[in-house]
Write a protein that holds these residues in place. Structure first.
Motif, PDB file in Angstrom:
ATOM      1  N   VAL A  97      79.782  59.015  -0.520  1.00  0.00           N
ATOM      2  CA  VAL A  97      78.762  58.460   0.383  1.00  0.00           C
ATOM      3  C   VAL A  97      78.641  56.947   0.176  1.00  0.00           C
ATOM      4  N   THR A  98      78.623  56.530  -1.091  1.00  0.00           N
ATOM      5  CA  THR A  98      78.477  55.096  -1.385  1.00  0.00           C
ATOM      6  C   THR A  98      79.653  54.298  -0.825  1.00  0.00           C
ATOM      7  N   ARG A  99      80.863  54.844  -1.046  1.00  0.00           N
ATOM      8  CA  ARG A  99      82.028  54.098  -0.543  1.00  0.00           C
ATOM      9  C   ARG A  99      82.055  54.062   0.966  1.00  0.00           C
ATOM     10  N   ALA A 100      81.708  55.190   1.594  1.00  0.00           N
ATOM     11  CA  ALA A 100      81.703  55.232   3.063  1.00  0.00           C
ATOM     12  C   ALA A 100      80.698  54.214   3.609  1.00  0.00           C
ATOM     13  N   VAL A 101      79.500  54.220   3.029  1.00  0.00           N
ATOM     14  CA  VAL A 101      78.454  53.313   3.513  1.00  0.00           C
ATOM     15  C   VAL A 101      78.858  51.856   3.289  1.00  0.00           C
ATOM     16  N   SER A 102      79.409  51.570   2.116  1.00  0.00           N
ATOM     17  CA  SER A 102      79.741  50.165   1.847  1.00  0.00           C
ATOM     18  C   SER A 102      80.917  49.712   2.710  1.00  0.00           C
ATOM     19  N   ARG A 103      81.864  50.617   2.981  1.00  0.00           N
ATOM     20  CA  ARG A 103      82.997  50.219   3.845  1.00  0.00           C
ATOM     21  C   ARG A 103      82.545  50.042   5.295  1.00  0.00           C
ATOM     22  N   LEU A 165      72.276  50.005   0.036  1.00  0.00           N
ATOM     23  CA  LEU A 165      71.634  49.497   1.259  1.00  0.00           C
ATOM     24  C   LEU A 165      70.435  48.630   0.911  1.00  0.00           C
ATOM     25  N   HIS A 166      69.642  49.110  -0.038  1.00  0.00           N
ATOM     26  CA  HIS A 166      68.430  48.384  -0.405  1.00  0.00           C
ATOM     27  C   HIS A 166      68.756  47.071  -1.114  1.00  0.00           C
ATOM     28  N   GLY A 167      69.688  47.149  -2.097  1.00  0.00           N
ATOM     29  CA  GLY A 167      69.929  45.987  -2.961  1.00  0.00           C
ATOM     30  C   GLY A 167      70.964  45.016  -2.421  1.00  0.00           C
ATOM     31  N   VAL A 168      71.985  45.514  -1.757  1.00  0.00           N
ATOM     32  CA  VAL A 168      73.068  44.626  -1.317  1.00  0.00           C
ATOM     33  C   VAL A 168      72.869  44.197   0.143  1.00  0.00           C
ATOM     34  N   ILE A 169      72.586  45.118   0.996  1.00  0.00           N
ATOM     35  CA  ILE A 169      72.396  44.761   2.420  1.00  0.00           C
ATOM     36  C   ILE A 169      70.991  44.174   2.624  1.00  0.00           C
ATOM     37  N   GLY A 170      70.006  44.800   2.017  1.00  0.00           N
ATOM     38  CA  GLY A 170      68.644  44.271   2.102  1.00  0.00           C
ATOM     39  C   GLY A 170      68.070  44.360   3.507  1.00  0.00           C
ATOM     40  N   THR A 171      67.045  43.575   3.740  1.00  0.00           N
ATOM     41  CA  THR A 171      66.330  43.696   5.021  1.00  0.00           C
ATOM     42  C   THR A 171      66.542  42.506   5.953  1.00  0.00           C
ATOM     43  N   ASP A 172      67.307  41.512   5.504  1.00  0.00           N
ATOM     44  CA  ASP A 172      67.487  40.316   6.352  1.00  0.00           C
ATOM     45  C   ASP A 172      68.910  40.151   6.853  1.00  0.00           C
ATOM     46  N   ASP A 173      69.714  41.199   6.721  1.00  0.00           N
ATOM     47  CA  ASP A 173      71.117  41.051   7.122  1.00  0.00           C
ATOM     48  C   ASP A 173      71.191  40.873   8.653  1.00  0.00           C
ATOM     49  N   PRO A 174      71.955  39.889   9.119  1.00  0.00           N
ATOM     50  CA  PRO A 174      72.007  39.661  10.560  1.00  0.00           C
ATOM     51  C   PRO A 174      72.823  40.708  11.321  1.00  0.00           C
ATOM     52  N   PHE A 175      73.636  41.483  10.605  1.00  0.00           N
ATOM     53  CA  PHE A 175      74.551  42.401  11.307  1.00  0.00           C
ATOM     54  C   PHE A 175      74.259  43.883  11.073  1.00  0.00           C
ATOM     55  N   VAL A 176      73.668  44.214   9.933  1.00  0.00           N
ATOM     56  CA  VAL A 176      73.387  45.628   9.632  1.00  0.00           C
ATOM     57  C   VAL A 176      71.900  45.810   9.375  1.00  0.00           C
ATOM     58  N   ARG A 177      71.298  46.772  10.085  1.00  0.00           N
ATOM     59  CA  ARG A 177      69.933  47.205   9.769  1.00  0.00           C
ATOM     60  C   ARG A 177      70.034  48.684   9.438  1.00  0.00           C
ATOM     61  N   TRP A 178      69.231  49.138   8.513  1.00  0.00           N
ATOM     62  CA  TRP A 178      69.431  50.513   8.049  1.00  0.00           C
ATOM     63  C   TRP A 178      68.117  51.258   7.895  1.00  0.00           C
TER      64      TRP A 178
END
Ligand SMILES: NC(=O)c1ccc[n+]([C@@H]2O[C@H](COP(=O)([O-])OP(=O)(O)OC[C@H]3O[C@@H](n4cnc5c(N)ncnc54)[C@H](OP(=O)(O)O)[C@@H]3O)[C@@H](O)[C@H]2O)c1
Length: 247
Positions: A97-103, A165-178
């Motif tokens: 799951v982690t690899r799929a989400v990060s890719r 998602l919480h730590g790397v993508i966070g809440t201010d990413d311009p391309f991914v919201r989760w």
């Protein structure tokens, strides 16, 4: 006219994923489903012109291939989970799951879409909201879950996907919201009334229940309703049935 949506769906052959697939198609959402075996998809969906099936080993797709499948999607839904047998639980890939989400996030970032892509991750109430103490859980429960994550790779994988998602993508990413969706004990059954909570409402000894159809319904609503997505973006809602099932 309402906007046309295209969603990439991972885990469409699973118990929850197949319900998501059927509900998305019945709402007229275009779906691209990456599956290991098309023959495991629910009967009757193959002929639907809104469905594109990509039969492939997800984690073996090249970055180029993954970008191609993600391009043009306004949503990605992951209902991936480890198959519950010895090989599925303890064999590779332990970090499915982690690899799929990060890719997927990497593919979206590389595409730099004009509008952010909404990523909806199926998780579990056993997954902690990073940085927040699960105040509903006593010390014993927290210790039990910590041990579970140490001993059982799928539990660890679900936590690290949420942490990513919480730590790397966070809440201010311009391309991914989760949105990370956390059901309790999964049940069969139809779509029924359900409740969304910001945090935990049950304990390990008194679990709640969540119809898989309700998880699917909420995920489809997130795809179709931007205001609902805005409301839950960057959060980890717990979803439970409104009416407790009589066992
Ligand atoms: N069971 C519960 O009560 C419960 C409660 C809350 C949350 N959850 C979590 O919710 C998630 C989904 O649960 P579920 O019961 O709906 O899942 P599921 O029925 O086990 O389906 C798992 C899906 O993941 C796919 N998959 C497994 N290994 C894969 C791999 N190596 N490569 C590509 N795809 C792979 C499966 O494909 P194949 O058909 O090809 O195997 C299937 O489509 C899981 O993460 C689970 O931990 C479960």
């Amino acid at each position: 006219m309402s906007k046309e949506h295209t969603a990439l769906l991972l885990g469409a052959t699973g118990c929850t994923g197949e319900r998501v697939l059927e509900q998305l198609l019945s709402r007229g959402v275009n779906v691209r489903a990456v599956v290991r075996a098309a023959g495991r998809l629910p009967a009757g969906v193959a002929a639907n012109p809104a469905l594109t099936v990509i039969e492939a080993e997800l984690l073996s797709l090249s970055d180029d291939e993954l970008r191609r499948h993600v391009a043009g999607c306004d949503a990605v839904i992951s209902c991936l989970g480890h198959v519950i047998n010895l090989k599925g639980v303890f064999g590779p890939p332990r970090d499915l799951v982690t690899r799929a989400v990060s890719r997927i996030c990497g593919a979206v970032e590389a595409l730099r879409p004009a509008e952010p892509v909404g990523l909806v991750l199926m998780s579990s109430v056993s997954v902690n909201q990073p940085g927040r103490l699960a105040t509903r859980r006593g010390g014993l429960e927290r210790a039990a879950l910590w041990a579970l994550r140490g001993a059982v790779p799928p539990a660890r994988d679900n936590q690290s996907a949420a942490d990513f998602l919480h730590g790397v993508i966070g809440t201010d990413d311009p391309f991914v919201r989760w949105v990370t969706v956390r059901p309790d004990t999964l049940l069969k059954g139809d779509v029924s009334e359900y409740v969304l909570h910001e945090g935990l409402v049950s304990s390990l000894v008194r679990p709640d229940s969540t119809n898989m159809a309700n998880v699917a319904h909420f995920m489809c609503e997130l795809v179709e309703d931007p205001a609902l997505f805005d409301n839950w973006a960057g959060k980890m809602p717990v979803i439970v049935n409104a009416v407790v099932a009589v066992q």
